[in-house]
Design an enzyme around this catalytic site. Structure first.
Site, short mmCIF file in Angstrom:
data_model
loop_
_atom_site.label_atom_id
_atom_site.label_comp_id
_atom_site.label_asym_id
_atom_site.label_seq_id
_atom_site.Cartn_x
_atom_site.Cartn_y
_atom_site.Cartn_z
N ASN A 1 0.89 -1.17 0.00
CA ASN A 1 0.00 0.00 0.00
C ASN A 1 0.92 1.22 0.00
OD1 ASN A 1 -1.69 2.13 0.43
ND2 ASN A 1 -2.38 1.48 2.46
N GLU B 1 -6.65 4.99 7.70
CA GLU B 1 -6.33 6.40 7.43
C GLU B 1 -7.49 7.10 6.72
OE1 GLU B 1 -1.71 5.04 7.35
OE2 GLU B 1 -2.74 5.42 5.45
N HIS C 1 -9.48 1.70 4.61
CA HIS C 1 -8.22 1.79 5.36
C HIS C 1 -8.42 2.73 6.55
CE1 HIS C 1 -4.06 2.67 6.39
NE2 HIS C 1 -3.77 1.55 5.78
N SER D 1 3.35 -2.54 10.23
CA SER D 1 4.80 -2.68 10.42
C SER D 1 5.34 -4.04 10.03
CB SER D 1 5.17 -2.33 11.87
OG SER D 1 4.86 -0.97 12.14
N GLU E 1 -5.53 -4.75 10.33
CA GLU E 1 -4.44 -3.82 10.57
C GLU E 1 -4.67 -3.11 11.90
OE1 GLU E 1 -4.18 -1.28 6.90
OE2 GLU E 1 -2.42 -2.52 6.62
N GLY F 1 2.65 2.03 10.85
CA GLY F 1 3.64 3.11 10.77
C GLY F 1 4.42 3.34 12.04
N LYS G 1 0.28 4.29 -0.27
CA LYS G 1 -0.32 5.46 0.36
C LYS G 1 -0.06 6.69 -0.52
CE LYS G 1 -0.12 3.15 4.80
NZ LYS G 1 0.05 3.21 6.26
O1 LIG Z 1 -1.26 0.77 6.68
C1 LIG Z 1 -0.56 -0.17 6.36
C2 LIG Z 1 -0.80 -0.88 5.10
O2 LIG Z 1 -2.09 -0.59 4.59
C3 LIG Z 1 0.62 -0.59 7.18
O3 LIG Z 1 1.61 0.41 7.07
P1 LIG Z 1 3.09 0.08 7.64
O4 LIG Z 1 3.52 -1.22 6.98
O5 LIG Z 1 3.92 1.27 7.22
O6 LIG Z 1 2.93 -0.06 9.13
#
Ligand SMILES: O=C(CO)COP(=O)(O)O
Length: 249
Positions: free
Chosen positions: A9, A96, A94, A212, A166, A172, A11
């Site tokens: 992903n 976010e 997601h 992560s 997640e 993150g 982002k």
């Molecule tokens: O949000 C994520 C994937 O959609 C996970 O992000 P990270 O792998 O940077 O923790």
């Protein structure tokens, strides 16, 4: 046996030229026929990445879509725009988008239904906050997210879906869930799918872990009974993503 699916992903990262460069850098590193490999990229990068990934095992996916066919929804992406560009997978819900863009369980359900209407495979995200985990309501919260996301979704559609667990506190942060924590929730999600549909559907659906994931923890996580791969953020933007995709080698 469920085929693993490992998705990056990206982002809000990579201009179109940077995106093409990254696909070209990663494509020799992610050749693993045992795994479905997906790069979910910003909308503006989809077409150039599709071109760069031609002839490889990489599927180019989207990070979001709207639930209407077309119309006065400035800035949104319609499902037929994704299918016309050759997209198969689309991330929906997601954390976010829930946090910053008012995504709700109800809009997730609308998007999931619309995605299936267009033959897209949704990667449906769920996950709890640290507070919810500390309060002991992780599974209550996630079961609610799953039950609403799958409202009016048929068993045949559900079998094709991908769910991404997640934990928000792991996204993150470098604080990856332990493989036991991740397995416990992914098993709970599979049990919830069995309650909604039946055991065949529950066994067919693929459930990823995200939060992560890196080259050091991928193999242990993906070896767990109910974890069928990963949804990878930061690490998917680096050459190390090849080690994650080749976790079994
Ligand atoms: O949000 C994520 C994937 O959609 C996970 O992000 P990270 O792998 O940077 O923790």
């Amino acid at each position: 046996m469920r085929k693993k699916i490992i998705a990056g992903n990206w982002k809000m990262n990579k201009t179109p030229s940077e995106a093409v460069a990254l696909v070209n850098e990663l494509k020799p590193l992610v050749a693993n026929e045992d795994v479905d490999v997906v790069f979910c990229v910003p909308a503006i990068d989809i077409i150039p990445c599709m071109e760069a990934a031609k002839g490889t095992n990489i599927s180019i996916g989207a990070e979001n879509m709207y639930f209407e066919e077309s119309g006065a929804y400035t800035g949104e992406i319609a499902p037929n725009m994704l299918t016309d560009a050759g997209v198969k997978y689309v991330i929906i819900g997601h954390s976010e988008r829930r946090e910053y863009f008012a995504e709700t369980d109800e809009t997730v359900n609308k998007k999931v239904l619309k995605a299936f209407e267009h033959g897209l495979t949704p990667i449906i995200c769920c996950g709890e906050t640290l507070t919810q985990r500390e309060q002991g309501i992780t599974m209550d919260w996630i079961r609610q997210q799953i039950k609403i996301a799958f409202l009016n979704v048929t068993a045949d559609q559900a079998k094709e879906a991908v769910i991404a667990y997640e934990p928000i506190w792991a996204i993150g942060t470098g604080k990856t869930a332990t493989s036991q924590q991740a397995e416990e929730v992914c098993k709970g999600i599979r049990d919830c799918i069995a309650e909604i549909y039946d055991s065949d559907t529950a066994q067919a659906i693929r459930i990823q872990y995200g939060g992560s994931v890196n080259a050091g923890n991928a193999a242990e996580l993906f070896a767990m009974e109910d974890i069928d791969g990963g949804l990878v953020g930061g690490a998917s933007l680096k050459a190390d993503f090849g080690k994650i995709v080749n976790y079994n080698k």
